[in-house]
Design a protein around this motif. Structure first.
Motif, short mmCIF file in Angstrom:
data_model
loop_
_atom_site.label_atom_id
_atom_site.label_comp_id
_atom_site.label_asym_id
_atom_site.label_seq_id
_atom_site.Cartn_x
_atom_site.Cartn_y
_atom_site.Cartn_z
N PHE A 237 13.57 -22.74 10.21
CA PHE A 237 14.13 -22.37 11.52
C PHE A 237 15.17 -23.41 11.99
N MET A 238 14.96 -24.67 11.67
CA MET A 238 15.95 -25.69 12.04
C MET A 238 17.28 -25.40 11.38
N ILE A 239 17.25 -25.07 10.09
CA ILE A 239 18.48 -24.74 9.36
C ILE A 239 19.09 -23.47 9.92
N ALA A 240 18.26 -22.52 10.32
CA ALA A 240 18.78 -21.26 10.90
C ALA A 240 19.59 -21.56 12.16
N ALA A 241 19.11 -22.50 12.97
CA ALA A 241 19.84 -22.87 14.20
C ALA A 241 21.19 -23.47 13.83
N GLY A 242 21.21 -24.33 12.84
CA GLY A 242 22.47 -24.95 12.41
C GLY A 242 23.46 -23.93 11.91
N MET A 243 22.96 -22.94 11.19
CA MET A 243 23.86 -21.95 10.57
C MET A 243 24.42 -20.96 11.58
N LEU A 261 14.50 -34.12 6.19
CA LEU A 261 15.36 -32.99 6.60
C LEU A 261 16.11 -33.35 7.87
N ILE A 262 15.43 -33.93 8.85
CA ILE A 262 16.08 -34.27 10.13
C ILE A 262 17.27 -35.19 9.89
N ASN A 263 17.09 -36.19 9.02
CA ASN A 263 18.23 -37.09 8.73
C ASN A 263 19.40 -36.32 8.13
N LYS A 264 19.12 -35.42 7.20
CA LYS A 264 20.20 -34.66 6.57
C LYS A 264 20.88 -33.73 7.57
N LEU A 265 20.09 -33.08 8.42
CA LEU A 265 20.70 -32.13 9.37
C LEU A 265 21.54 -32.88 10.39
N ARG A 266 21.14 -34.08 10.78
CA ARG A 266 21.99 -34.87 11.69
C ARG A 266 23.30 -35.20 10.98
N ASP A 267 23.25 -35.49 9.68
CA ASP A 267 24.49 -35.78 8.92
C ASP A 267 25.41 -34.55 8.89
N THR A 268 24.82 -33.35 8.98
CA THR A 268 25.70 -32.16 8.98
C THR A 268 26.34 -31.97 10.35
N GLY A 269 25.86 -32.73 11.35
CA GLY A 269 26.44 -32.63 12.69
C GLY A 269 25.51 -32.02 13.72
N MET A 270 24.31 -31.63 13.31
CA MET A 270 23.38 -31.00 14.27
C MET A 270 22.83 -32.04 15.26
N GLU A 271 22.56 -31.55 16.49
CA GLU A 271 21.88 -32.36 17.52
C GLU A 271 20.38 -32.08 17.39
N ILE A 272 19.58 -33.12 17.20
CA ILE A 272 18.14 -32.91 17.04
C ILE A 272 17.39 -33.93 17.91
N LEU A 279 10.49 -29.77 18.47
CA LEU A 279 11.84 -30.20 18.07
C LEU A 279 12.84 -29.33 18.81
N LYS A 280 13.89 -29.98 19.37
CA LYS A 280 14.97 -29.19 19.99
C LYS A 280 16.19 -29.37 19.09
N VAL A 281 16.71 -28.27 18.56
CA VAL A 281 17.82 -28.39 17.61
C VAL A 281 18.99 -27.50 18.05
N SER A 282 20.21 -28.04 17.89
CA SER A 282 21.38 -27.21 18.18
C SER A 282 22.48 -27.54 17.17
N SER A 283 23.35 -26.56 16.96
CA SER A 283 24.36 -26.72 15.91
C SER A 283 25.58 -27.42 16.50
N SER A 284 26.50 -27.75 15.60
CA SER A 284 27.78 -28.33 16.07
C SER A 284 28.88 -27.35 15.66
N ASP A 285 30.08 -27.53 16.23
CA ASP A 285 31.16 -26.58 15.88
C ASP A 285 31.49 -26.70 14.39
N LYS A 286 31.59 -27.96 13.91
CA LYS A 286 31.98 -28.14 12.51
C LYS A 286 30.73 -28.54 11.71
N ILE A 287 30.52 -27.87 10.59
CA ILE A 287 29.36 -28.20 9.74
C ILE A 287 29.84 -29.13 8.63
N ASN A 288 29.33 -30.36 8.62
CA ASN A 288 29.72 -31.29 7.54
C ASN A 288 28.93 -30.97 6.27
#
Ligand code: EPZ
Length: 415
Positions: A237-243, A261-272, A279-288
């Protein structure tokens, strides 16, 4: 056969509650074979694999009631056989082997065949049982193990096998003397199982590290315990939010189980942001784009590799995904390519070049976690996607289409 139909392009918003962990509930239910009396286990997920192990345990003499809270009584083991018909539908049936030999002195368990992701041998389970004094024979596709009483031994696993560690830890609880497991697996599901066994009176130390010590006792007594949240469902579900570009509150989870996973998703630009069990997760405009290498816990989990590949398929650059745990866990690649992903497999690596958009298509699920990655890809793809063979998904995700639909996805199951 059920199909799932998804019309992609809708961001996901809202709260989603994570179910109990399939891979903790399976060994915990099998551990009930070790005691007389009634064990009570809470937060059991309602999944096909759970129904399968309940059927297997009932065939051995267990009386089982309940769904989320399960009461299981094995006063008497009436049959020590796990038949091919049941084992072929769920490899994790191998988890009855250790408890049966420990409690009943014998077991006849069908060799679990391979599956889509690999050969999945169980040689390390069998070698350890032999080192504990069991006589193990393979005949007509069955494992036949016998031991008057297992003896404690110093065991070193060639690989940190998860179910191997669980099987031998359970077997050692009733052995005479001390067993030391070196190169043990460290997954949170093993810690959960060890806590349940300790609740039954087992003497175990070191669970969660690579050396686990078990001092055998003569008998165990029933306990009441809780299954940990499913970190793989939470990660999905965290990845679903990012996508999808949304924002999710993921409740009833354990953020400590998801640090890689949290470390990797933050590297993609997600706010966690995380608290005790949310866990509160949101995506960013640009996915690294980020590189992924799966390794045993506490490294990046192989069970989230396919989902991460779907995510990297729409990232902004090049991602190298290396699968080191299983030899054939790229079955989702060909289906993602049919949706427009740009992925090339080179040896044990998948090189993923992000594309602006995926396109809906008719695709087929091949294994549990690959199916989840196809659902994620369909949630962001342009147009309609029809996923067949969704029985793979039902093995590990509780009502996945209801959970995603409640978050705003256009997803439905059709018979
Ligand atoms: C458990 O499988 C999980 N299943 C898998 O989840 C998970 O992917 C895997 O651990 C790795 O984390 C359950 O817990 C029910 P292993 P398991 O023994 O125990 C090799 C899912 O999607 N090996 O840790 O079968 C093996 O081939 C499933 O929920 C041997 O060579 O995995 C693999 O390459 C998929 N000989 C590696 O070790 C053995 O005797 C790790 O396997 C045992 C394992």
């Amino acid at each position: 056969m059920d199909k799932i139909i998804i019309n992609g392009g809708r961001p996901l918003y809202g709260d989603v509650r994570i179910s109990g962990a399939k891979n903790a509930a399976l060994p915990i239910l099998a551990s009930a074979l070790l005691t007389e009396g009634t064990n009570t286990f809470h937060n059991i997920p309602d999944l096909v694999d759970i129904k399968t192990i309940k059927k297997l345990l009932t065939s051995m003499g267990a009386q089982i009631s309940g769904t989320e809270t399960v009461e299981i009584n094995v006063d008497k083991i009436t049959d020590c056989t796990a038949s091919y018909d049941l084992v072929k539908t769920m490899r994790a049936s191998i988890l009855v082997l250790g408890p049966l030999v420990a409690r009943a002195g014998m077991a006849k368990v069908s060799l679990p065949g391979g599956c889509a992701i690999g050969a999945r041998p169980v040689n390390l389970h069998l070698k350890a049982l032999e080192e504990m004094g069991a006589h193990v024979e393979l005949s007509n596709g069955y494992i036949e193990a016998k031991a008057k009483r297992l003896k404690g031994a110093e065991i070193s696993f060639d690989l940190p096998t998860v179910t191997g560690t669980e099987n031998i830890m359970m077997a050692a609880t009733l052995a005479s003397g001390v067993t030391v497991l070196n190169n043990a697996a460290r997954e949170p599901e093993i810690v959960n199982l060890a806590d349940v066994l300790k609740g039954m009176g087992a003497k175990i130390s070191g669970a969660g590290t690579d050396v686990i010590t078990i001092e055998g006792v003569t008998s165990l007594t029933p306990t009441e315990a809780e299954v940990i949240p499913d970190r793989i469902e939470a990660g999905t579900f965290m990845i679903a939010a990012g996508m999808t570009g949304g924002e999710l509150n993921i409740t009833g989870c354990n953020p400590h189980h998801l640090e890689a996973l949290i470390n990797k998703l933050r590297d993609t630009g997600m706010e966690i942001s995380s608290s005790k069990n949310r866990l509160k997760v949101s995506s960013s405009d640009k996915i690294n784009s980020v590189d992924i290498k799966t390794t045993p816990h506490p490294g990046f989990p192989t069970d989230l590799q396919a989902q991460m590949m779907a995510y990297m398929s729409i990232a902004s650059g090049l991602s190298v995904i290396s699968e080191t745990v299983f030899e054939n866990r790229f079955m989702h690649v060909s289906e993602l390519i049919r949706m427009g992903a740009d992925i090339v497999i080179q040896g044990g690596n998948a090189v993923v070049r992000g594309v602006p958009k995926l396109r809906g298509a008719q695709i087929m699920a091949t294994d549990l976690r690959a199916s989840a990655s196809l659902v994620l890809a369909a949630l962001v793809a342009e147009g309609q996607t029809e996923i067949s063979r969704v029985y793979h998904i039902d093995r590990g995700y509780e009502t996945i289409e209801k959970k995603f639909s409640a978050l705003g996805a256009d997803i439905k199951r059709v018979k």
